[in-house]
Scaffold this motif. Sequence first.
Motif, short mmCIF file in Angstrom:
data_model
loop_
_atom_site.label_atom_id
_atom_site.label_comp_id
_atom_site.label_asym_id
_atom_site.label_seq_id
_atom_site.Cartn_x
_atom_site.Cartn_y
_atom_site.Cartn_z
N PRO A 7 -33.77 39.56 -68.93
CA PRO A 7 -33.57 39.89 -67.76
C PRO A 7 -32.50 38.86 -67.14
N HIS A 11 -32.42 39.72 -61.61
CA HIS A 11 -33.51 40.44 -61.61
C HIS A 11 -34.73 39.60 -61.14
N GLU A 14 -35.09 39.03 -57.46
CA GLU A 14 -35.51 40.17 -56.59
C GLU A 14 -36.80 40.39 -56.85
#
Length: 261
Positions: A7, A11, A14
């Motif tokens: 990831p 990512h 967030e």
Amino acid sequence: MNDTTTPSIEHFAELLDTCAREARELPQIDPENRLGLDEAYAIQAASIRRRIARGERRVGVKMGFTSRAKMLQMGLSDVIWGRLSSSMQVEEGTAIDFSRFVHPRCEPELAFVLKKPLAGDVTGPEALAAVEAIAPALEIIDSRYQDFKFTLPEVIADNASSSAFVVGPWSDPRRVDFGNLGLTLNIDGRVAQVGSTAALLGHPLRSLVAAARLSAAAGEPLQAGWIVMAGGATPAEWIRPGQYVSVEMEKLGQAGFHLKG
């Protein structure tokens, strides 16, 4: 963490930003401890950029692991740091809703507010010359990870667990020798922790010097008007709805907040 199956920084940013905003916990994002410290700080920075995009303002910096014993325990040769935004500041003496947090703890600190920018490798006297005032303060730390369990990179990515802060009355730092001020952390009027500002790297100014160096290295030098939280002067205490939490600091007064359920 740079293979195509991993990831991205955005990512993780967030994910952590959403969990902080919604006050919900999440599993560790890096249980195998593959994140580097540079990547962890990149996640933190990206998470804070999301707050700024929503209309918040940067208001300063918080320092962490400013106890020599804690640094040794974590295998560190330097302190860690996080970013403060406007939504994190709570007016002294007011009530904070417990629903803002997952599993909060509180620690007493000394806060600086700057009257001019401060960046790079500076001396203690240079740092002091940039200080407008000092104050007793409280920081609410609240890791978003389940069971308050995390690796060092994970806590850095999670903005060094910083969630909210309260600042008491400001005083002229040139009129108070603040290198070794006694203080107490109190819950409902009872002393929960006793400490001294000397716990902050031996003198709180060393924490400010570190803040100037680290923030400038990240391309975000300390600005006039910013607050620098110098780090926890005692171990943190768990806090619960209905409590009144306060710090009493020698020569500087007190600050506190109510925690409503």
